[in-house]
Design a protein around this motif. Structure first.
Motif, short mmCIF file in Angstrom:
data_model
loop_
_atom_site.label_atom_id
_atom_site.label_comp_id
_atom_site.label_asym_id
_atom_site.label_seq_id
_atom_site.Cartn_x
_atom_site.Cartn_y
_atom_site.Cartn_z
N PRO A 1 0.74 -1.36 -0.16
CA PRO A 1 0.07 0.11 0.00
C PRO A 1 0.94 1.45 -0.04
O PRO A 1 2.12 1.16 0.22
CB PRO A 1 -0.71 -0.15 1.24
CG PRO A 1 0.30 -0.95 2.12
CD PRO A 1 0.98 -1.81 1.35
N ASP A 2 -0.15 2.22 -0.26
CA ASP A 2 0.82 3.85 -0.04
C ASP A 2 0.66 4.22 1.24
O ASP A 2 1.63 5.10 1.80
CB ASP A 2 0.21 4.70 -1.04
CG ASP A 2 0.07 4.27 -2.41
OD1 ASP A 2 1.25 4.20 -2.95
OD2 ASP A 2 -1.04 3.97 -3.15
N LEU A 3 -0.21 3.81 1.93
CA LEU A 3 -0.27 4.05 3.38
C LEU A 3 -1.00 2.89 4.28
O LEU A 3 -1.65 2.37 3.85
CB LEU A 3 -1.08 5.64 3.42
CG LEU A 3 -1.63 5.74 5.05
CD1 LEU A 3 -0.51 6.56 5.97
CD2 LEU A 3 -2.73 7.11 4.83
N PRO B 1 4.55 4.67 4.55
CA PRO B 1 4.38 5.40 5.81
C PRO B 1 3.40 4.66 6.67
O PRO B 1 2.48 3.96 6.15
CB PRO B 1 3.74 6.61 5.35
CG PRO B 1 4.03 6.65 3.97
CD PRO B 1 4.15 5.45 3.44
N VAL B 2 3.57 4.61 8.06
CA VAL B 2 2.71 3.61 8.92
C VAL B 2 2.37 4.68 9.87
O VAL B 2 3.18 5.26 10.77
CB VAL B 2 3.50 2.58 9.50
CG1 VAL B 2 2.59 1.78 10.49
CG2 VAL B 2 3.70 1.64 8.45
N LYS B 3 0.94 4.90 10.27
CA LYS B 3 0.51 5.72 11.18
C LYS B 3 -0.31 4.93 12.49
O LYS B 3 -1.00 4.31 11.97
CB LYS B 3 -0.54 6.73 10.62
CG LYS B 3 -0.31 7.46 9.31
CD LYS B 3 0.69 8.39 9.45
CE LYS B 3 1.00 9.19 8.27
NZ LYS B 3 2.10 10.37 8.59
N ILE B 4 0.39 5.04 13.40
CA ILE B 4 -0.13 4.15 14.52
C ILE B 4 -0.92 5.22 15.39
O ILE B 4 -0.57 6.23 15.97
CB ILE B 4 1.01 3.59 15.39
CG1 ILE B 4 1.97 2.73 14.58
CG2 ILE B 4 0.43 2.92 16.60
CD1 ILE B 4 3.09 2.27 15.30
N LEU B 5 -2.38 4.81 15.71
CA LEU B 5 -3.29 5.54 16.65
C LEU B 5 -3.32 4.98 17.71
O LEU B 5 -3.63 3.64 17.97
CB LEU B 5 -4.67 5.61 15.80
CG LEU B 5 -4.52 6.15 14.49
CD1 LEU B 5 -5.96 6.35 13.71
CD2 LEU B 5 -3.93 7.86 14.39
N GLN C 1 11.88 5.15 10.57
CA GLN C 1 11.74 6.74 10.28
C GLN C 1 10.09 6.92 9.43
O GLN C 1 9.58 7.75 9.31
CB GLN C 1 12.54 7.28 9.30
CG GLN C 1 13.90 7.42 10.00
CD GLN C 1 13.95 8.19 11.14
OE1 GLN C 1 13.36 9.43 10.90
NE2 GLN C 1 14.40 7.79 12.28
N ASN C 2 9.58 5.79 8.94
CA ASN C 2 8.47 5.60 8.25
C ASN C 2 7.26 5.54 9.23
O ASN C 2 6.20 5.73 8.68
CB ASN C 2 8.36 4.32 7.25
CG ASN C 2 8.41 3.06 8.07
OD1 ASN C 2 9.28 2.86 8.99
ND2 ASN C 2 7.51 2.17 7.82
N VAL C 3 7.53 5.38 10.49
CA VAL C 3 6.29 5.11 11.32
C VAL C 3 6.10 6.50 12.05
O VAL C 3 7.10 7.24 12.72
CB VAL C 3 6.60 4.21 12.29
CG1 VAL C 3 5.72 3.91 13.51
CG2 VAL C 3 6.89 2.88 11.75
#
Length: 337
Positions: A25-27, A59-63, A76-78
Motif C-alpha cells: 500500500p501507499d499508506l 508510511p505507517v500511522k499508529i493511532l 523513520q516511516n512510522v
C-alpha cells in the motif's frame, strides 16, 4: 491511493501482514485507539512487519490512546499519534446515541444535564462495577473485603455470569470468598457499557477499576463518572490521578487522600485507596457531595470539551481512509458525524 488499515478489534494481524506483502500500500493505518498500543517490534511477526514497511518506505500511522514508549529511530516511516482523550469522545458520543439516551433517561440519568444529581439523595457509600476478572480487580475486591465494605456498597462481579474472559482466576484471596454479585441486572440481561445500574444514582463515589493497572490508560470506565457528575477514585496504574490532574481535572482533595497514587506496590496502593472509602462509611454523603459539587460541574464541563474535539491529524488520517476506501466499515467510523 492504496490505503490499508488494521483495526485492533476484529482483525487478524498475521492475515493483515500477508495482505500488505501481497499488495504493497501507499499508506498503512494501525488503529489501536480502542485498546491502546505502546509497544511494537516485540515479537517475530511485529519485527517482520515493521522491517518490511521500513524497507519499502511505506508510511505507517499508529493511532493509540497509550503513550509511545519505544525507540523508533530505526523506523523513520512510522508516526505514532497519541489521542489521550479519545475515551471522552467515544463515551459521550455513544451515551448520546438515541437508543442509549432514551434508556438511560428512564433510569434518571442524563449525560447532557450539567447539574445532574445536584438534588439527588445519596445513601450508598460507593459503587464498583466489574465485568471481566483481572488481577488488579481481584485485589480491589479483596481490599474491600478486608474493610467489610462489599456489602455496604453497590458492587458488581459479573465475569462468570456472562461467561466473560477470566484473565486472572488464580488470584489467592486473603479476605474475600468470591461470588457473583449483580445490581439491577438480571442474569439474562446483556451487559452494556452505555448504561449504569440504578444504584449509581444514589452512590456517593464510583470506585473505578480501570482496564489496566500497569499503565495510565484512561477508558470509558473513568470518563463515564466524570461525564455523569459522579465523584471518582480510580484503581489503575501508578499516577493515574496525576494524569487526570495534568489534563486539567480537579481532584477532590478536600475529601480524599491521594497519596496512594504514587505507591508502587499494588496491594498497598489499593489498600490506601480503599481507606478513602472506609473513612466515610455512615457519613452524610449528600452533604459531602454538595460541598464539592462546583468541582463536579467544572470537571464535567472539561470532559465535554474533550469529548467534542477530534485531533486534526487523526481526522486527516480518517478522511484519507474514507476517500480511498469508501466502503470501509470498521472501528474508525465512530469518527463520522
Amino acid at each position: 491511493m492504496n490505503v490499508k488499515i488494521y483495526d485492533v478489534w476484529g482483525s487478524n494481524f498475521l492475515e493483515f501482514v500477508n495482505e500488505v506483502k501481497n499488495d504493497i500500500p501507499d499508506l498503512i493505518i494501525m488503529n489501536y485507539i480502542f485498546e491502546g498500543y505502546n509497544s511494537y517490534a516485540d515479537s517475530d511477526i511485529d519485527i517482520e512487519f515493521y522491517n518490511f514497511t521500513n524497507k519499502h518506505n511505506i508510511p505507517v500511522k499508529i493511532l493509540s490512546v497509550v503513550p509511545d514508549t519505544n525507540d523508533r529511530s530505526s523506523f523513520q516511516n512510522v508516526e505514532f499519534i497519541y489521542w489521550e482523550t479519545f475515551w471522552f469522545y467515544r463515551t459521550f458520543k455513544l451515551w448520546n446515541h438515541k437508543h442509549h439516551n432514551e434508556f438511560n433517561l428512564t433510569k434518571g440519568v442524563d449525560i447532557n444535564d450539567l447539574y445532574q444529581f445536584n438534588d439527588q439523595e445519596l445513601n450508598i457509600p460507593f459503587i464498583c462495577l466489574n465485568n471481566r476478572y483481572k488481577f488488579h480487580r481481584c485485589t480491589v475486591l479483596d481490599m474491600l473485603a478486608k474493610y467489610n465494605l462489599i456489602e455496604k456498597g453497590a458492587v458488581s462481579w459479573l465475569g462468570k455470569l456472562y461467561n466473560a474472559q477470566i484473565a486472572d482466576d488464580t488470584y489467592h484471596y486473603k479476605y474475600w470468598d468470591p461470588k457473583i454479585l449483580v445490581l439491577d441486572q438480571t442474569p439474562d440481561e446483556k451487559f452494556s457499557q452505555e448504561t449504569m445500574p440504578i444504584e449509581f444514582n444514589s452512590s456517593f463515589v464510583q470506585l473505578v477499576t480501570e482496564t489496566l493497572d500497569y499503565v495510565n490508560f484512561i477508558t470509558e470506565k473513568t470518563t463515564t463518572p466524570i461525564l455523569l457528575n459522579k465523584l471518582f477514585l480510580v484503581a489503575g496504574g501508578v499516577g493515574q490521578h496525576k494524569k487526570l490532574y495534568d489534563l486539567g481535572f480537579k481532584l477532590y482533595e478536600e475529601l480524599f487522600d491521594y497519596s496512594f497514587d504514587t505507591e508502587q506496590d499494588i496491594e498497598v496502593r489499593y489498600d490506601k485507596l480503599i481507606q478513602n472509602i472506609n473513612r466515610y462509611i455512615s457519613s452524610d454523603y449528600t452533604k459531602l457531595y454538595k460541598s464539592v459539587f462546583p468541582k463536579v460541574v467544572e470537571n464535567k464541563r472539561l470532559a465535554i470539551e474533550y469529548a467534542k474535539v477530534i485531533p486534526k491529524n487523526v481526522l486527516h488520517i480518517y478522511n484519507t481512509l474514507i476517500k480511498n476506501n469508501p466502503d470501509y466499515d470498521g472501528q474508525l467510523n465512530i469518527l463520522r458525524n
